[in-house]
Write a protein that holds these residues in place. Structure first.
Motif, mmCIF file in Angstrom:
data_model
loop_
_atom_site.group_PDB
_atom_site.id
_atom_site.type_symbol
_atom_site.label_atom_id
_atom_site.label_comp_id
_atom_site.label_asym_id
_atom_site.label_seq_id
_atom_site.Cartn_x
_atom_site.Cartn_y
_atom_site.Cartn_z
ATOM 1 N N GLU A 242 75.482 72.205 35.554
ATOM 2 C CA GLU A 242 74.554 71.154 35.991
ATOM 3 C C GLU A 242 75.230 69.785 35.929
ATOM 4 N N ALA A 243 76.020 69.566 34.884
ATOM 5 C CA ALA A 243 76.737 68.296 34.781
ATOM 6 C C ALA A 243 77.766 68.157 35.894
ATOM 7 N N LEU A 244 78.402 69.271 36.281
ATOM 8 C CA LEU A 244 79.352 69.223 37.395
ATOM 9 C C LEU A 244 78.643 68.863 38.696
ATOM 10 N N ASN A 245 77.435 69.350 38.887
ATOM 11 C CA ASN A 245 76.661 68.978 40.075
ATOM 12 C C ASN A 245 76.439 67.472 40.110
ATOM 13 N N ALA A 246 76.104 66.909 38.956
ATOM 14 C CA ALA A 246 75.882 65.456 38.896
ATOM 15 C C ALA A 246 77.179 64.691 39.121
ATOM 16 N N LEU A 247 78.263 65.151 38.497
ATOM 17 C CA LEU A 247 79.538 64.450 38.622
ATOM 18 C C LEU A 247 80.035 64.443 40.055
ATOM 19 N N ALA A 248 79.800 65.529 40.790
ATOM 20 C CA ALA A 248 80.256 65.612 42.180
ATOM 21 C C ALA A 248 79.555 64.598 43.076
ATOM 22 N N MET A 249 78.405 64.069 42.627
ATOM 23 C CA MET A 249 77.672 63.078 43.427
ATOM 24 C C MET A 249 78.100 61.648 43.138
ATOM 25 N N GLY A 250 79.036 61.454 42.191
ATOM 26 C CA GLY A 250 79.523 60.113 41.888
ATOM 27 C C GLY A 250 79.181 59.697 40.477
ATOM 28 N N LEU A 257 71.615 60.266 35.844
ATOM 29 C CA LEU A 257 71.042 61.570 35.495
ATOM 30 C C LEU A 257 71.305 61.950 34.041
ATOM 31 N N GLY A 258 71.899 61.047 33.276
ATOM 32 C CA GLY A 258 72.116 61.307 31.860
ATOM 33 C C GLY A 258 73.444 61.933 31.519
ATOM 34 N N VAL A 259 74.370 61.996 32.481
ATOM 35 C CA VAL A 259 75.694 62.571 32.240
ATOM 36 C C VAL A 259 76.693 61.428 32.051
ATOM 37 N N GLN A 260 77.501 61.513 31.017
ATOM 38 C CA GLN A 260 78.535 60.512 30.791
ATOM 39 C C GLN A 260 79.794 60.925 31.563
ATOM 40 N N PRO A 261 80.078 60.300 32.724
ATOM 41 C CA PRO A 261 81.174 60.773 33.575
ATOM 42 C C PRO A 261 82.543 60.691 32.903
ATOM 43 N N GLY A 262 82.785 59.632 32.136
ATOM 44 C CA GLY A 262 84.089 59.511 31.474
ATOM 45 C C GLY A 262 84.314 60.614 30.454
ATOM 46 N N ARG A 263 83.330 60.867 29.630
ATOM 47 C CA ARG A 263 83.458 61.921 28.617
ATOM 48 C C ARG A 263 83.580 63.287 29.265
ATOM 49 N N LEU A 264 82.745 63.557 30.277
ATOM 50 C CA LEU A 264 82.802 64.851 30.948
ATOM 51 C C LEU A 264 84.150 65.046 31.622
#
Length: 364
Positions: A242-250, A257-264
């Motif tokens: 689910e986090a990968l889905n969010a990351l792929a959108m920018g 959406l609550g995902v930390q892109p740098g940490r992920l």
């Protein structure tokens, strides 16, 4: 001008892009699992040494159940159980790992042309492997020298890429791609110097085989570590789908959406580096699997990473098993690098895929 509203027939029709049909995941996974089982059987049965199918399955049954084999069949049994079977099993593991990591890397850097080798890890592993093949480094480790050296140099390359790409703003996709690509060229230059400086021609040939990917040195001792690493990496990726889905959108969308892109992105970098380093250490630099398979799977099941990660490892495993079979059969008894087969098959398939109307990165 008349105030008459335009009739429907006065308005030109706007063509709508057809919505691609998606194949249900469960039947596709079951079908690929069955195909993989058949492929493993074919991979063991087919080879330069002619061994009948009946004998092959008798040897496999004896090996699995602890049965006995007649003395006259000892040589054939060794070929089946000690050479071919670990080779096809390792090929399936490596193919699954490369496909899963390809999905992760493309989401991590949001680049449709990314694959597991864009981070420079494969080129870094090549430096360590060629140090063993050409210079005799780590000779005290015996049969483990090549794998240990390749994995250690892959980790060193990972550390260097991370240290250079990291900035006060975090680990951005552009810096990661540029740093990995630049350092990959540097690692390849070191490898080229080592190959050209080799005193023995056969050693240089072995080095080139490894650089293009080969499963010829597969043993049972290599399978457990590779299998555990790939399984652990895939499990983590599925958990974070689910986090990968969010990351792929920018980054902005994923943060909303609550995902930390740098940490992920840091976590993804560590997981992909560990899996890539492990599989490259046992198979060499097999290319194109991590690039092509994710795109094909997205066409079949859509862009949702939960679906893609359920299918891609099986597809990658089947692809690499058959690529290895072809590498053994086309010029038998000589052997082609398996990376040559994946490129010959993958390049036209990928170009055809890209020319299909309605396809773009993300499956839309």
């Amino acid at each position: 001008m008349s105030g008459r509203r335009p009739l429907a027939k006065d308005v030109p029709a706007v063509p709508r892009s057809p919505v691609p049909r998606r194949i249900p995941v469960v039947p596709l996974v079951l079908g690929l699992a069955l195909l993989l089982a058949v492929s493993l059987g074919c991979g063991v049965a087919l080879g330069a040494a002619g061994i009948g199918w009946a004998r092959v399955f008798r040897f496999l049954w004896a090996g699995l159940t602890g049965g006995t084999v007649h003395a006259d069949d000892a040589a054939a049994y060794t070929i089946v159980w000690e050479i071919r079977l670990p080779r096809v099993v390792l090929g399936a593991v490596v193919g699954a790992g490369l496909a899963a990591v390809g999905v992760a890397v493309q989401a991590m850097v949001r680049n449709a042309l990314a694959d597991p080798f864009v981070l420079g890890i494969s080129s870094g592993a090549a430096v360590g492997a060629n140090a063993v093949i050409l210079l005799g480094a780590f000779a005290g480790l015996g049969v483990w020298a090549l794998s240990v050296s390749a994995f250690a140099s892959a980790l060193a390359a990972m550390t260097l890429v991370y240290a250079v790409a990291r900035s006060p703003h975090g680990l951005t996709p552009l810096r990661l791609i540029l740093t990995g690509t630049a350092l990959a060229y540097g690692f390849e230059a070191v490898t080229t110097v080592m190959v050209f400086g080799a005193a023995r021609g056969e050693a240089a040939r072995s080095a080139m085989m490894w650089l293009l990917g080969s499963l010829g040195g597969a043993t049972w001792a290599q399978v457990p570590l590779a299998a555990v690493t790939v399984a652990a990496g895939w499990t983590w990726l599925r958990w974070r789908a689910e986090a990968l889905n969010a990351l792929a959108m920018g980054d902005e969308t994923s943060a909303a959406l609550g995902v930390q892109p740098g940490r992920l992105r840091r976590e993804l970098f560590l997981v992909t580096a560990a899996v890539t380093g492990t599989v490259v250490a046992v198979s060499g630099a097999v290319g194109f699997v991590g690039l092509m398979v994710p795109h094909v799977v997205r066409m079949l099941v859509g862009a949702d990473h939960r679906r893609v990660l359920a299918v891609a490892p099986l597809a990658g495993a089947v692809l690499l098993v058959w690529a290895d079979v072809l590498s053994r059969l086309l010029l038998a008894p000589a052997e082609l690098p398996v990376g040559v087969i994946t490129a010959v098959v993958g390049v036209p398939a990928f170009l055809l895929l890209m020319r299909r109307g309605g396809y773009a990165f993300g499956g839309r």
